[in-house]
Design a protein around this motif. Structure first.
Motif, PDB file in Angstrom:
ATOM      1  N   GLU A 181     -53.641  95.188  42.605  1.00 22.90           N
ATOM      2  CA  GLU A 181     -52.365  94.711  43.133  1.00 22.90           C
ATOM      3  C   GLU A 181     -52.583  93.702  44.250  1.00 22.90           C
ATOM      4  OE1 GLU A 181     -48.109  96.585  44.524  1.00 22.90           O
ATOM      5  OE2 GLU A 181     -49.914  97.567  45.280  1.00 22.90           O
TER       6      GLU A 181
ATOM      7  N   SER B 152     -49.380  87.846  51.268  1.00 17.96           N
ATOM      8  CA  SER B 152     -48.993  86.939  50.181  1.00 17.96           C
ATOM      9  C   SER B 152     -48.534  85.584  50.684  1.00 17.96           C
ATOM     10  CB  SER B 152     -47.892  87.573  49.328  1.00 17.96           C
ATOM     11  OG  SER B 152     -46.732  87.838  50.110  1.00 17.96           O
TER      12      SER B 152
ATOM     13  N   ARG C 182     -53.772  90.314  42.925  1.00 14.54           N
ATOM     14  CA  ARG C 182     -52.717  89.629  42.168  1.00 14.54           C
ATOM     15  C   ARG C 182     -51.585  89.149  43.056  1.00 14.54           C
ATOM     16  NH1 ARG C 182     -49.789  92.567  39.648  1.00 14.54           N
ATOM     17  NH2 ARG C 182     -50.662  94.665  39.961  1.00 14.54           N
ATOM     18  N   THR C 183     -51.251  89.932  44.100  1.00 12.32           N
ATOM     19  CA  THR C 183     -50.016  89.673  44.848  1.00 12.32           C
ATOM     20  C   THR C 183     -50.213  89.392  46.332  1.00 12.32           C
ATOM     21  OG1 THR C 183     -49.617  91.993  45.462  1.00 12.32           O
ATOM     22  CG2 THR C 183     -48.858  91.276  43.270  1.00 12.32           C
ATOM     23  N   GLY C 184     -51.327  89.803  46.906  1.00 11.12           N
ATOM     24  CA  GLY C 184     -51.522  89.658  48.346  1.00 11.12           C
ATOM     25  C   GLY C 184     -51.017  90.842  49.148  1.00 11.12           C
ATOM     26  N   VAL C 185     -50.481  91.857  48.463  1.00 14.81           N
ATOM     27  CA  VAL C 185     -49.981  93.056  49.139  1.00 14.81           C
ATOM     28  C   VAL C 185     -50.990  94.189  48.966  1.00 14.81           C
ATOM     29  CG1 VAL C 185     -48.143  94.781  49.244  1.00 14.81           C
ATOM     30  CG2 VAL C 185     -47.579  92.386  48.771  1.00 14.81           C
TER      31      VAL C 185
ATOM     32  N   PHE D 161     -54.849  84.095  51.796  1.00 13.84           N
ATOM     33  CA  PHE D 161     -54.854  84.910  50.584  1.00 13.84           C
ATOM     34  C   PHE D 161     -55.399  84.121  49.393  1.00 13.84           C
ATOM     35  CE2 PHE D 161     -52.442  86.141  46.693  1.00 13.84           C
ATOM     36  CZ  PHE D 161     -53.202  87.267  46.403  1.00 13.84           C
ATOM     37  N   ARG D 162     -55.050  82.842  49.314  1.00 10.92           N
ATOM     38  CA  ARG D 162     -55.533  82.016  48.199  1.00 10.92           C
ATOM     39  C   ARG D 162     -57.046  81.870  48.218  1.00 10.92           C
ATOM     40  NH1 ARG D 162     -50.802  79.512  49.678  1.00 10.92           N
ATOM     41  NH2 ARG D 162     -51.838  77.963  50.982  1.00 10.92           N
TER      42      ARG D 162
ATOM     43  N   ASP E  73     -49.017  92.779  54.074  1.00 15.80           N
ATOM     44  CA  ASP E  73     -48.676  91.729  53.116  1.00 15.80           C
ATOM     45  C   ASP E  73     -49.269  90.400  53.568  1.00 15.80           C
ATOM     46  OD1 ASP E  73     -47.554  89.941  51.357  1.00 15.80           O
ATOM     47  OD2 ASP E  73     -45.482  90.599  51.656  1.00 15.80           O
TER      48      ASP E  73
END
Length: 486
Positions: free
Chosen positions: A305, A368, A308-311, A373-374, A366
């Motif tokens: 997760e 995201s 995929r999402t940054g969370v 995060f990237r 979080d």
């Protein structure tokens, strides 16, 4: 080489200090101040070295307070054919040459489960046992190890530490959450220095208790508490070695002797506590040409997760699924803090806020919307995927049918996810985590037959058990340790 805490504790320590300490005093995890760099010339120099010699070369970059001759002797004592069943220690096995568009990609299994307890944890734990014995003898001290296991760490630690001078092991595990074979491996040991505590909860409860005890500095010092979980840097450091070995074998197999440029390799790692794949991150930071580090989770998909999402959202005990790959039934990945520390540019104050404040208050953080995060994928090569029980069964069947190779449930999670991340011309190495016999019930469900059992483990489930079941309560665990330290 000095080590710092991910949460900013000001003291810098040397290797042998953190070897016996575990967590930093501020609750953070230790990392080296800088990652030693390995260039192409050094890689070629190391290529072809026996595993024990390769281990010495890698570990000596991180350890400067053990004389080189002693460290070399420890590596040679640890990584032997007698202990690991093969001279290669971690041999690579080619599974397939898979189609990736117009080209083909080699897929390998790296065998990490040939040690005494048939799981990859032996690779580091055997070294850790010898390092502990060496350093404690040098200091004339004793150590009481408090650990948590979801299945394999416990037996690997106990087999590595049994009979070791100056060491006691207190291993917590989630009652009823390990396979019968895993339970038997641990609970059948009768050594006086081994104590098994089955806690009424899930692995995360066990891990939280280990951290709570480690954060009680007075208790930790009075009872000389150390840890063998992968929060201990020495364990993760030892795991870095097999990424180098896997890389050398995969590139030799893929390119032969005709190498005109430095090739890259990807690794897929079945992941629960993030320690195994974090070792790959460290190897990549050192300069090992790793293309992708693929994190494979089961239904407990906290790590998938995040990537995929940054969370990053931890689950409560009631929301942690009991699965057929139980060693990954984890919803709080301790070693993830080490990677986030690097991801955030080693901003210790922010790491302390995320892991020490936000997680405890709201159960998640979080990233995201944060540019960093990237970089998890772009700069650090991370990717991820999820595997379910149905996926495991199908992957076990397919692998046995096509290649005559029987794999365990966790390795099946890795192989299933790996096939979604193949790239043309880049070998993919899937890290094997255990031998199938440790999860015989699911293997039988998939294949209609039981896996082969090594002769030394015949009848292990019927042996007398030595284990104490108790509530998941840190005070009770501390009382037990205090009452059993001589």
């Amino acid at each position: 080489m000095l080590y710092l805490s991910t949460r900013g504790h000001t003291d810098r320590k040397r290797f042998c200090e953190i070897l016996l300490e575990g967590l930093a005093p501020d609750g953070g995890l230790y990392l080296p101040e800088t990652y030693p760099q390995v260039d192409a010339a050094t890689l070629e120099k190391w290529r072809g070295l026996p595993y024990a010699s390769l281990a010495f070369e890698v570990l000596s970059l991180y350890i400067d307070d053990i004389p080189a001759a002693d460290l070399k002797a420890i590596c040679e004592k640890t990584y032997t054919e007698e202990v690991f069943g093969t001279a290669e220690i971690v041999p690579l096995r080619k599974l397939e040459n898979a189609s990736t568009g117009s080209a083909r990609t080699d897929v390998y299994l790296e065998a990490l489960s040939n040690g005494p307890t048939l799981a990859f944890k032996d690779m580091a734990m055997q070294l850790l046992g010898n390092l502990f014995e060496y350093e404690l003898a040098r200091r004339g001290e004793e150590l009481n190890i408090l650990g948590a296991t979801s299945g394999d760490t416990g037996s690997a630690a106990e087999y590595a530490m049994r009979g070791k001078k100056g060491v006691r092991v207190f291993m917590t595990s989630p009652q009823g959450r390990m396979s019968p074979f895993q339970q038997a491996q641990m609970f059948s040991l009768q050594d006086e220095n081994i104590h098994n505590l089955a806690l009424e909860g899930v692995f995360d409860d066990c891990q939280d208790i280990v951290k709570a005890v480690s954060n009680d500095l007075d208790f930790k010092r009075k009872y000389r508490i150390g840890t063998v979980n992968s929060i201990n840097w020495a364990r993760l450091m030892a795991q870095v070695v097999y990424y180098f070995s896997g890389y050398f074998q995969a590139t030799q197999a893929s390119t032969g002797s005709a190498r005109t440029e430095t090739p890259k390799v990807s690794f897929t790692v079945p992941s629960g506590n993030f320690g195994n794949v974090c070792a790959g991150h460290v190897a990549r930071m050192m300069g090992l040409p790793i293309d992708k580090l693929v994190v494979a989770t089961n239904e407990n998909d906290v790590l998938d997760e995040f990537f995929r999402t940054g969370v990053y959202r931890v689950r409560a005990s009631a929301d942690t699924h009991e699965t057929s790959s139980p060693s990954m039934d984890i919803s709080k990945a301790s070693n993830f803090e080490r990677f986030v520390f690097d991801l955030l540019g080693r901003d210790a104050a922010r790491v302390a806020d995320l892991f020490g404040v936000q997680l405890s208050k709201q159960g998640y953080f979080d990233l995201s919307g944060d540019a960093v995060f990237r970089s998890a994928a772009q700069l650090y090569g991370f990717a991820s995927g999820k595997s379910t029980h149905v996926d495991r069964l199908e992957t076990i069947r397919d692998t046995f049918k096509r290649f005559g190779t029987m794999i365990d449930t966790h390795t099946a999670d890795g192989l299933k996810v790996a096939r979604s991340h193949l790239q043309a011309g880049v070998p993919m190495v899937v890290l094997e985590t255990a031998l199938p016999i440790k999860f015989a019930e699911t293997i039988e469900e998939a294949l209609g037959r039981l896996p082969d059992r090594p002769a030394k483990f015949e009848g292990i489930e019927a042996l007398p058990k030595r284990v104490l079941v108790m509530p998941a309560d840190a005070a009770l665990v501390k009382a037990y340790v205090a009452n059993n330290v001589k």
